[in-house]
Design an enzyme around this catalytic site. Sequence first.
Site, PDB file in Angstrom:
ATOM      1  N   LYS A   1      -2.386   3.915   6.717  1.00 54.27           N
ATOM      2  CA  LYS A   1      -2.490   2.458   6.907  1.00 54.27           C
ATOM      3  C   LYS A   1      -1.155   1.888   7.370  1.00 54.27           C
ATOM      4  CE  LYS A   1      -5.975   1.394   3.463  1.00 54.27           C
ATOM      5  NZ  LYS A   1      -6.204   0.759   2.167  1.00 54.27           N
TER       6      LYS A   1
ATOM      7  N   PHE B   1     -13.713   9.094   7.953  1.00 59.37           N
ATOM      8  CA  PHE B   1     -13.620   9.305   6.511  1.00 59.37           C
ATOM      9  C   PHE B   1     -14.663   8.433   5.816  1.00 59.37           C
ATOM     10  CE2 PHE B   1     -11.650   5.360   4.899  1.00 59.37           C
ATOM     11  CZ  PHE B   1     -11.344   4.755   6.100  1.00 59.37           C
TER      12      PHE B   1
ATOM     13  N   TYR C   1     -17.583   6.525   4.368  1.00 55.15           N
ATOM     14  CA  TYR C   1     -19.021   6.410   4.669  1.00 55.15           C
ATOM     15  C   TYR C   1     -19.311   6.488   6.179  1.00 55.15           C
ATOM     16  CZ  TYR C   1     -19.017   4.773  -0.161  1.00 55.15           C
ATOM     17  OH  TYR C   1     -18.846   4.683  -1.525  1.00 55.15           O
ATOM     18  N   ASP C   2     -18.322   6.866   6.978  1.00 56.73           N
ATOM     19  CA  ASP C   2     -18.497   6.897   8.439  1.00 56.73           C
ATOM     20  C   ASP C   2     -19.746   7.659   8.908  1.00 56.73           C
ATOM     21  OD1 ASP C   2     -16.338   5.298   8.957  1.00 56.73           O
ATOM     22  OD2 ASP C   2     -14.989   6.912   9.550  1.00 56.73           O
TER      23      ASP C   2
ATOM     24  N   THR D   1       0.861  -1.191   0.000  1.00 59.29           N
ATOM     25  CA  THR D   1       0.000   0.000   0.000  1.00 59.29           C
ATOM     26  C   THR D   1       0.891   1.232   0.000  1.00 59.29           C
ATOM     27  OG1 THR D   1      -1.690   1.244   1.197  1.00 59.29           O
ATOM     28  CG2 THR D   1      -0.165  -0.022   2.535  1.00 59.29           C
TER      29      THR D   1
ATOM     30  N   ASP E   1      -7.737  -4.600   1.612  1.00 56.00           N
ATOM     31  CA  ASP E   1      -8.763  -3.949   0.814  1.00 56.00           C
ATOM     32  C   ASP E   1     -10.020  -3.899   1.670  1.00 56.00           C
ATOM     33  OD1 ASP E   1      -9.003  -2.905  -2.007  1.00 56.00           O
ATOM     34  OD2 ASP E   1     -10.867  -4.026  -1.826  1.00 56.00           O
TER      35      ASP E   1
HETATM   36  P1  IMP Z   1      -9.548   0.901   1.306  1.00 51.74           P
HETATM   37  O1  IMP Z   1      -9.516  -0.383   0.546  1.00 51.74           O
HETATM   38  O2  IMP Z   1      -9.175   0.728   2.741  1.00 51.74           O
HETATM   39  O3  IMP Z   1      -8.760   1.986   0.612  1.00 51.74           O
HETATM   40  O4  IMP Z   1     -11.068   1.411   1.342  1.00 51.74           O
HETATM   41  C1  IMP Z   1     -11.787   1.655   0.147  1.00 51.74           C
HETATM   42  C2  IMP Z   1     -12.936   2.604   0.422  1.00 51.74           C
HETATM   43  O5  IMP Z   1     -13.899   1.972   1.288  1.00 51.74           O
HETATM   44  C3  IMP Z   1     -12.568   3.910   1.125  1.00 51.74           C
HETATM   45  O6  IMP Z   1     -12.143   4.890   0.220  1.00 51.74           O
HETATM   46  C4  IMP Z   1     -13.898   4.283   1.775  1.00 51.74           C
HETATM   47  O7  IMP Z   1     -14.764   4.895   0.839  1.00 51.74           O
HETATM   48  C5  IMP Z   1     -14.481   2.920   2.151  1.00 51.74           C
HETATM   49  N1  IMP Z   1     -14.082   2.571   3.539  1.00 51.74           N
HETATM   50  C6  IMP Z   1     -13.205   1.621   3.921  1.00 51.74           C
HETATM   51  N2  IMP Z   1     -13.060   1.599   5.253  1.00 51.74           N
HETATM   52  C7  IMP Z   1     -13.859   2.584   5.725  1.00 51.74           C
HETATM   53  C8  IMP Z   1     -14.122   3.075   7.047  1.00 51.74           C
HETATM   54  O8  IMP Z   1     -13.574   2.630   8.069  1.00 51.74           O
HETATM   55  N3  IMP Z   1     -15.011   4.078   7.126  1.00 51.74           N
HETATM   56  C9  IMP Z   1     -15.627   4.619   6.048  1.00 51.74           C
HETATM   57  N4  IMP Z   1     -15.402   4.238   4.801  1.00 51.74           N
HETATM   58  C10 IMP Z   1     -14.519   3.203   4.637  1.00 51.74           C
END
Ligand code: IMP
Length: 192
Positions: free
Chosen positions: A12, A147, A149-150, A7, A68
Site C-alpha cells: 500500500k 488477492f 476476494y478477487d 499502515t 480501510d
Molecule cells: P484492507 O483494509 O485494504 O487491508 O482490506 C481488508 C480486506 O478486504 C483484505 O484482506 C481483503 O480480504 C479484502 N479486500 C480489500 N481490497 C480488496 C481487493 O482489491 N481485492 C480483493 N479483496 C480485497
Amino acid sequence: MKIYLATRNAHKIAEITAALPDQVQFLSLDDIPCTDELPETGDTIPANSLQKAQYIWDNYRVACLSDDSGLEIEALGGKPGVHSAHYAGTRDFDKNMAAVLQEIPEGASRRAIFKTVMTLIIAGEVHQFEGTVAGEILPAKRGTQGFGYDPIFLPDGHEKTFAEMTTTEKNAISHRNRALQKLIAFLRTNTI
Ligand code: IMP
C-alpha cells in the site's frame, strides 16, 4: 508537506507513494517513530479508516493518512465488510471466499461492492475519500491474480474477474484507485 501513512503494508505504501504529487512527502509510522498497534474496532469501513488516522493524530499530532477496504455483499447485509480480512476466522483467502459463497442463500441477489475509504487528517481536520466498484459474486472462483476476494468478484461491465485481470486492468477500475484519485485531486488543490 509531510504526511505519515497509518499502515504497515509495504504494498500500500508503494502504491500510494507512486501515485501522489512530488510535493507531498510520504513517511511511514517508523519515521514518527510509532510502533503501536493501530486500533481497528469500527463497525464500518469509514469508521475503521477514521479510527486509525485519528489514533495517529491524537497521539502524535502529525498529518496522516489511513485506509480501510472491504467487500460488502447485498444478500449478507453488507458482510463481510470490516471483517473481510479474516471473515472465516483466519486471513486465509480461500477459506474467506468459501465462507461467503456458502452463506449467500440460493436465488438471492449476488450484488456486491468493494469499498475503500481513505482518511486524511491535516491540522486536526478530517477529510474522507471513498472509492467503490460494483459487481457480482460468482458461484465459483475464476483466475489466479490479485488477492482476497478477487477470484469471485466480476466487476460490472467486464467479462474478467478481478483475479483474471492484470494489475493495470484492475487498477483502472478498482475501489482503491478511485479513492486514491479523489485524495490526489484534494491534495493538488488544497495543500500544494
Ligand atoms: P484492507 O483494509 O485494504 O487491508 O482490506 C481488508 C480486506 O478486504 C483484505 O484482506 C481483503 O480480504 C479484502 N479486500 C480489500 N481490497 C480488496 C481487493 O482489491 N481485492 C480483493 N479483496 C480485497
